[in-house]
Design an enzyme around this catalytic site. Structure first.
Site, PDB file in Angstrom:
ATOM      1  N   ASN A 210       0.827  -1.212   0.000  1.00  0.00           N
ATOM      2  CA  ASN A 210       0.000   0.000   0.000  1.00  0.00           C
ATOM      3  C   ASN A 210       0.855   1.253   0.000  1.00  0.00           C
ATOM      4  O   ASN A 210       0.588   2.220  -0.726  1.00  0.00           O
ATOM      5  CB  ASN A 210      -0.905   0.017   1.233  1.00  0.00           C
ATOM      6  CG  ASN A 210      -2.061  -0.942   1.143  1.00  0.00           C
ATOM      7  OD1 ASN A 210      -2.341  -1.509   0.092  1.00  0.00           O
ATOM      8  ND2 ASN A 210      -2.743  -1.137   2.264  1.00  0.00           N
TER       9      ASN A 210
ATOM     10  N   HIS B 258     -16.221   2.821 -14.638  1.00  0.00           N
ATOM     11  CA  HIS B 258     -15.984   2.091 -13.404  1.00  0.00           C
ATOM     12  C   HIS B 258     -17.189   1.247 -12.996  1.00  0.00           C
ATOM     13  O   HIS B 258     -17.115   0.455 -12.065  1.00  0.00           O
ATOM     14  CB  HIS B 258     -15.626   3.098 -12.302  1.00  0.00           C
ATOM     15  CG  HIS B 258     -15.062   2.505 -11.065  1.00  0.00           C
ATOM     16  ND1 HIS B 258     -15.732   2.504  -9.851  1.00  0.00           N
ATOM     17  CD2 HIS B 258     -13.889   1.868 -10.825  1.00  0.00           C
ATOM     18  CE1 HIS B 258     -14.990   1.922  -8.930  1.00  0.00           C
ATOM     19  NE2 HIS B 258     -13.873   1.514  -9.491  1.00  0.00           N
TER      20      HIS B 258
END
Length: 715
Positions: free
Chosen positions: A57, A440
């Site tokens: 991350n 999306h």
């Protein structure tokens, strides 16, 4: 935005923004992930997995978010963030917090390492090996590893080698024993070489690749004397910018992907003790004059610990295996997805219920002679995708197949280009959507000939058509044969493929067309109900809450008396619980075995929640400016009674009452405090692993009661 004049925010210090900084909020989320690596309730290898994820991350954070701020800083852009900070101010603050987070990662790595060694998974220093192991390691390095490595001298006739993003390398200062001439050497460790070398034997013992090489430099550099050594790792800007008037989008993306590999160096990390002269050599060599420089106190590249997590065996060091259920409702119809959907709308709750039902839906469509057309959005599909196989099979069977492939899905651009090529070769009509907007939305529609007419079956999801991530992302798949949903889905695909504005939507809410307006209207309706003395509440679950206009509307609703419960896994820029601003808003984050990914929005609609009258929607969108204004997204109202109850009374209530993997956001400081309740422990993930869903359970399970969840604080 400034506070309205009639609102006094008594708890907010003078000069403080009404919003938390987006980047600081993201770092706070990654700190919660890191905290799970130290959680003694988790098995050791799972703790190591959380540690690895926190490293991955953070790598992406530097390569994307910090890279964007750095570019603004270098170009002299002074545009301020929503909380009023310049790029330079943000870089200073988040760099310090990121460094603190990395230091915490190193400290966290020490405890599970020691415990894992006692449990049979051990990283061993070369000088601690037994004699036979040392012999094996020397042979293995000589025969299997060193032929792959290419040491490169650095001098006027040998330029510094290119180091790609996430590249890890060793650097040495050496002297030729024969002529005493000094030489600097750089040794790239290719991504194909494992970071940890497994030693032979029954135990899971490893030697790190850098330690193994350092102990055998005489094999790699015979006739040279080592003077000094170090290691370094490079993070580069990985963003891709595409001109809106690009003539050939695929060719443009292929070129941009190649350029990304050579993006500006954003962060350069050295191992502890790397001499200054070698650091300077590397800085100049990789062009890191504007990069953030850091020295690691321990292991460089925390994300690489994933290799240890994947070690074979050791079931006691992992979560107990879990096998997702296949929806009983589909089984009762002999595996016929269309018959099950015709009978009744239903929701599949991943990963507790198998993603295989989504694959089965498309495979059945591909093989069914009565199916005439399939339309499908693809944002991320994974490297080994059964979804792609089904679409190819359908096209080869002569059906009309349309696939909307989003090339702008970050880090999946290259894979999506490969999928698009394969689909086109099979005869699929591939559409790339809009240059300026990402598509999306997660939508499938299947048109089937039935009784002399056509019926359309739709699937709407909160997550990607990605079989791998569906095993550990919590998402919802909604199946329906609703005619209104079918007509709206057709308008959605026509919008993407032909730029035909989707006017007169009957059921779906879509961005960037109607979603922001509708969302504002629903919040306004709750404000009106609160002012009119009716029950008023908003429950919402999503990954991120950033949009300042929506946040302001939530602040307004709060101070009008609307009770607001937000479950925000990651970034939250809203400050909850502050008198005069957000006194009726509570924000929690859930981090645990599965990654919370579903987006669910619930509005009381004049009734005390949870209630059958509440307005409930699932969506592909978070409440961020990009999702509401610059992406094609869909929100789907849930009208079927059982589906509505499953999502509101079961899924949302379970999220709200979880007290074993939840964190509550403190509105003044931005600190997240872990929730503890040993008297009435309730673990959201355990509940769904052990209880069937309401809409997909089928007649065979109707007699088995699902424990009814109770929200004690009401809403």
């Amino acid at each position: 935005m400034n506070a309205p004049a009639d609102i006094k925010v008594s708890a907010l210090p003078e000069g403080e923004s009404r919003y938390f900084n987006r980047e600081a909020s993201w770092l706070a989320f990654n700190r919660r992930v890191l905290e799970e690596a130290a959680n003694p309730a988790h098995p050791l290898l799972e703790r190591l997995r959380f540690l690895s994820i926190s490293g991955s991350n953070l790598d992406e954070f530097f390569s994307v978010r910090v890279a964007g701020l750095k570019e603004q800083q270098l170009e002299g852009v002074e545009e301020r963030s929503y909380d009023g900070q310049t790029p330079t101010q943000q870089l200073e603050k988040i760099s310090a917090e990121a460094d603190a987070l990395i230091a915490e990662q190193q400290r966290t790595w020490l405890e599970p390492t020691a415990l894992l060694a006692l449990s049979g998974v051990e990283v061993v220093a070369p000088d601690a090996l037994h004699a036979d192991e040392k012999k094996w390691l020397r042979t293995f390095l000589s025969e299997q590893i060193l032929p792959v490595l290419t040491p490169q001298a650095v001098d006027p006739s040998h330029p510094f080698p290119f180091v790609p993003n996430l590249g890890f390398a060793l650097v040495f200062a050496m002297v030729d024993s024969a002529d005493k001439e000094p030489v600097n050497e750089v040794l790239m460790i290719p991504a194909s070489v494992p970071r940890f070398l497994p030693l032979p034997g029954k135990k899971s013992r490893f030697v790190s690749i850098d330690a193994g090489i350092a102990a055998h430099l005489d094999v790699l550099f015979p006739g040279f004397e080592l003077i000094a050594a170090g290691a370094f790792r490079v993070l580069r800007d990985t963003d891709i910018e595409i001109e809106e008037d690009a003539e050939d989008l695929v060719r443009t993306f292929r070129s941009a992907i190649k350029q990304r590999r050579r993006g500006r160096v954003i962060r350069l990390e050295f191992s502890h003790g790397t001499p200054e002269n070698l650091e300077n050599l590397v800085r100049e060599g990789v062009g890191a004059e504007h990069a953030l420089i850091a020295e690691s106190s321990g292991f460089i590249g925390i994300a690489d610990l994933q290799q240890l997590v994947d070690v074979e065996g050791h079931p006691a060091l992992r979560f107990a295996p879990y096998t997702p259920r296949f929806p009983e409702r589909v089984k009762e119809h002999g595996g016929d997805c269309f018959a099950a959907i015709r009978d009744k709308d239903f929701v599949v709750h991943h990963p507790y219920e198998s993603f295989d039902v989504v694959v089965a839906f498309l495979r059945q469509a591909a093989s069914d002679p009565d199916v005439v057309a399939i339309k499908q959005t693809l944002y991320r599909a994974g490297k080994q995708s059964a979804i792609i196989d089904a679409l190819v099979a359908a096209a080869e069977a002569g059906k009309s197949v349309t696939a909307v492939v989003e090339l702008k899905a970050r880090f999946d651009e290259e894979q999506n280009i490969l999928w698009a090529s394969r689909l086109e070769r099979a005869g699929v009509q591939v559409v790339y959507g809009f240059t300026q907007w990402k598509t999306h939305a997660k939508v499938s529609m299947v048109v089937r000939r039935e009784g002399g007419s056509f019926r359309t079956y739709c699937h709407f999801g909160t997550g990607n058509y990605h079989p791998t991530t569906a095993r550990f992302y919590t998402d919802l798949s909604f199946f329906t044969a609703s005619k209104r949903a079918a007509r709206d889905a057709a308008k959605l695909f026509n919008f993407i493929s032909g730029y035909v504005p989707p006017k007169g939507l009957e059921l779906l809410v879509m961005s960037p067309v109607t979603l922001r307006e509708k969302l504002t209207q629903w919040i306004d309706a709750e404000i009106a109900n609160a002012k009119g003395g009716k029950p008023a509440a908003i429950w919402a679950k999503m990954n991120s809450l950033v949009d300042p206009r929506i946040i302001e509307k939530l602040y307004e609703a709060s101070e009008a008396g609307v009770k607001i419960e937000l479950i925000i896994r990651g970034i939250c820029c809203l400050r909850p619980g502050l008198p005069g601003l957000s006194s009726n808003i509570r924000v929690k984050s859930i981090v645990g075995r599965f990654l919370e990914h579903s987006r669910i929005w619930c509005f009381a609609n004049g009734a005390r929640m949870p209630h059958a009258k509440a307005r409930v929607l699932i969506s592909s969108a978070d409440w961020m400016p990009r999702n509401l204004d610059r992406r094609v997204e869909v929100a789907v109202p849930l009208e079927n009674t059982t589906v509505h109850a499953q999502v509101l009374d079961q899924v949302m209530v379970a999220n709200l009452i979880d007290n074993q993997q939840s964190w509550v956001l403190e509105g003044l400081t931005g600190r997240y405090d872990r929730v503890h309740d040993s008297k009435k422990p309730f673990n959201l993930h355990t509940y769904f692993m052990t209880n069937p869903s309401l809409s997909g359970r089928g007649q065979s399970l109707e007699g088995k009661k699902v424990p009814k969840l109770k929200l004690e604080q009401g809403g």
